[in-house]
Design an enzyme around this catalytic site. Structure first.
Site, PDB file in Angstrom:
ATOM      1  N   ASP A   1     -48.760 -46.040  41.590  1.00  0.00           N
ATOM      2  CA  ASP A   1     -48.276 -44.590  41.642  1.00  0.00           C
ATOM      3  C   ASP A   1     -48.062 -44.076  40.114  1.00  0.00           C
ATOM      4  O   ASP A   1     -48.093 -42.835  39.632  1.00  0.00           O
ATOM      5  CB  ASP A   1     -47.194 -44.477  42.423  1.00  0.00           C
ATOM      6  CG  ASP A   1     -47.452 -44.413  43.869  1.00  0.00           C
ATOM      7  OD1 ASP A   1     -47.725 -45.419  44.350  1.00  0.00           O
ATOM      8  OD2 ASP A   1     -47.673 -43.338  44.316  1.00  0.00           O
TER       9      ASP A   1
ATOM     10  N   ARG B   1     -51.379 -38.979  51.431  1.00  0.00           N
ATOM     11  CA  ARG B   1     -50.602 -39.765  50.546  1.00  0.00           C
ATOM     12  C   ARG B   1     -51.471 -40.739  49.799  1.00  0.00           C
ATOM     13  O   ARG B   1     -52.685 -40.634  49.785  1.00  0.00           O
ATOM     14  CB  ARG B   1     -49.683 -40.620  51.495  1.00  0.00           C
ATOM     15  CG  ARG B   1     -50.550 -41.345  52.753  1.00  0.00           C
ATOM     16  CD  ARG B   1     -49.995 -42.652  53.005  1.00  0.00           C
ATOM     17  NE  ARG B   1     -50.289 -43.675  52.142  1.00  0.00           N
ATOM     18  CZ  ARG B   1     -51.349 -44.142  51.735  1.00  0.00           C
ATOM     19  NH1 ARG B   1     -52.403 -43.796  52.017  1.00  0.00           N
ATOM     20  NH2 ARG B   1     -51.472 -45.108  50.684  1.00  0.00           N
TER      21      ARG B   1
HETATM   22  O1  MRU Z   1     -45.787 -43.922  49.556  1.00  0.00           O
HETATM   23  P1  MRU Z   1     -47.484 -43.765  49.778  1.00  0.00           P
HETATM   24  O2  MRU Z   1     -48.113 -44.320  50.892  1.00  0.00           O
HETATM   25  O3  MRU Z   1     -48.002 -42.404  49.044  1.00  0.00           O
HETATM   26  O4  MRU Z   1     -47.610 -44.932  48.527  1.00  0.00           O
HETATM   27  C1  MRU Z   1     -48.933 -45.100  48.054  1.00  0.00           C
HETATM   28  C2  MRU Z   1     -48.943 -46.313  47.261  1.00  0.00           C
HETATM   29  O5  MRU Z   1     -47.855 -47.054  46.838  1.00  0.00           O
HETATM   30  C3  MRU Z   1     -50.542 -46.841  46.514  1.00  0.00           C
HETATM   31  O6  MRU Z   1     -50.482 -48.042  46.364  1.00  0.00           O
HETATM   32  C4  MRU Z   1     -50.799 -45.650  45.450  1.00  0.00           C
HETATM   33  O7  MRU Z   1     -50.268 -44.547  45.326  1.00  0.00           O
HETATM   34  C5  MRU Z   1     -52.140 -45.897  45.007  1.00  0.00           C
HETATM   35  S1  MRU Z   1     -53.217 -45.300  45.869  1.00  0.00           S
HETATM   36  C6  MRU Z   1     -54.809 -45.287  45.491  1.00  0.00           C
END
Ligand code: MRU
Length: 356
Positions: free
Chosen positions: A248, A57
């Site tokens: 994201d 993730r």
């Molecule tokens: O659902 P996730 O754990 O994949 O969400 C991740 C995030 O929100 C992070 O802040 C984002 O992907 C940046 S990771 C460098």
């Protein structure tokens, strides 16, 4: 660009290609911090599942995984013509692209792989496959350097001894090496900055508690875990001098999609006059999205709220749930967006496109 800083810390690689065995080695982040298990994943369905279930993730790590995944899938193709290889590639690409909707790095990495494939059109099939591997390795390698640059650029805005609040996990295991929002903390601490980090637990999947608190503690960073609803009190008490988050997807107007709860933290930071910084690679900027309303927000199972981390359900059976995985922070309350190419200040509409 081939040397990393020696920060005196051992970093875990959350995604690794074992090309000889046609395998991806993935750190199963759903099991952290209790178990450190590396999965050996071969089938495309299992790579899809690893992304979908958040075993791997974080936007950059998802992109890296997809790049390696589509390489392994294409490598296994028995096509003998470019046209047939392309058909196989597209099938795998479309499938992997459906694993999660919000992190644009997934689509960015897959598009980059497709561009490389097209550029190799006139080469022999075996050579095309080798070059696809090269592209996936570049995506991986470049991300490590991108994180370092984001870390240095962000550090230029921080002062020694500051209290930093972060949300979710934008650290080493979410990227190829230093993370985005956590990179300045690692680099700064190696230079004696001695930051005090406050990690929001990040309901409902607890990336802050399970991952950020874990990786910072492993690296001997001063980290304090708080529940999400405690961000306001630590800000009010003067414990926080800056908020650092990853993201994201960034729309052309600077609206930022990040883990659910991020926009609330930004609103609090604005109220308490604390700078709110978004640390992100250029690969997270999606100029095709005009604003945050155009970002597809992933909805996940209500079971993550009602019972996932509890030994007994903690909500009445059958209760309606709503579980958006991300939210959008309005560009008006973002102090700056920090990329590998530099710090972008408002007006974002104008300044984001300039850095490309
Ligand atoms: O659902 P996730 O754990 O994949 O969400 C991740 C995030 O929100 C992070 O802040 C984002 O992907 C940046 S990771 C460098």
């Amino acid at each position: 660009m081939d040397k990393y800083y020696d920060l005196g810390i051992t970093f875990i690689e959350s995604v690794k290609l074992d090309d000889c065995n046609n395998t991806l080695i993935i750190l199963d982040q759903t099991l952290l911090p209790n178990e450190k298990i590396f999965l050996e994943v071969k089938k495309l369905e299992d790579i899809w599942e690893a992304i979908h279930s958040l075993r791997v993730r974080g936007a950059p790590a998802i992109g890296i995984t997809a790049a390696f995944g589509i390489y392994l899938w294409t490598k296994a193709s028995s096509a003998t013509s470019f046209e047939n290889l392309f058909v196989d590639f597209k099938k795998g690409k479309d499938y992997l692209a459906s694993a999660r909707p919000t992190a644009v790095n997934l689509f960015w990495a897959l598009d980059r792989m497709e561009n490389r494939l097209n550029a190799e059109k006139h080469k022999e099939i075996a050579q095309i496959k080798v070059n696809l591997k090269d592209e996936a390795e570049k995506i991986h390698f470049e991300d490590a350097h991108v994180c370092e640059a984001i870390g240095n650029n962000t550090l230029s805005l921080l002062q020694p001894g500051w209290g930093i609040l972060t949300h979710c996990n934008a650290g080493t295991i979410a990227t190829a090496r230093l993370g985005t929002a956590l990179a300045p903390i690692y680099i700064g601490n190696a230079r004696g900055y001695d930051f005090k980090v406050f990690a929001d637990e990040t309901r409902p999947l607890l990336q802050g508690a399970r991952l950020t608190a874990w990786e910072l503690k492993e690296a001997s960073v001063d980290v304090t875990l708080i529940c999400d609803n405690m961000a306001s009190i630590v800000m009010k008490q003067g414990k926080i001098q800056a908020v650092l988050v990853g993201c994201d997807r960034i729309a052309a107007n600077g609206d930022v999609a990040n883990k659910i709860g991020t926009s609330g933290v930004a609103i609090l930071a604005k109220y308490y006059n604390i700078p709110f910084y978004v640390c992100a690679p250029l690969s997270t900027i999606d100029l095709k999205c005009k604003n945050g309303d155009e970002i597809d927000i992933e909805l996940r199972s209500g079971e993550e709220i009602t019972s996932k981390w509890y030994s007994k359900p903690m909500a009445p059976e059958g209760v309606k749930t709503y579980n958006p995985c991300f939210d959008v922070t309005d560009n008006k309350i973002i102090t700056a967006i920090i990329t590998e190419k530099g710090i972008v200040y408002p007006p974002y509409e104008e300044n984001l496109s300039k850095i490309f």
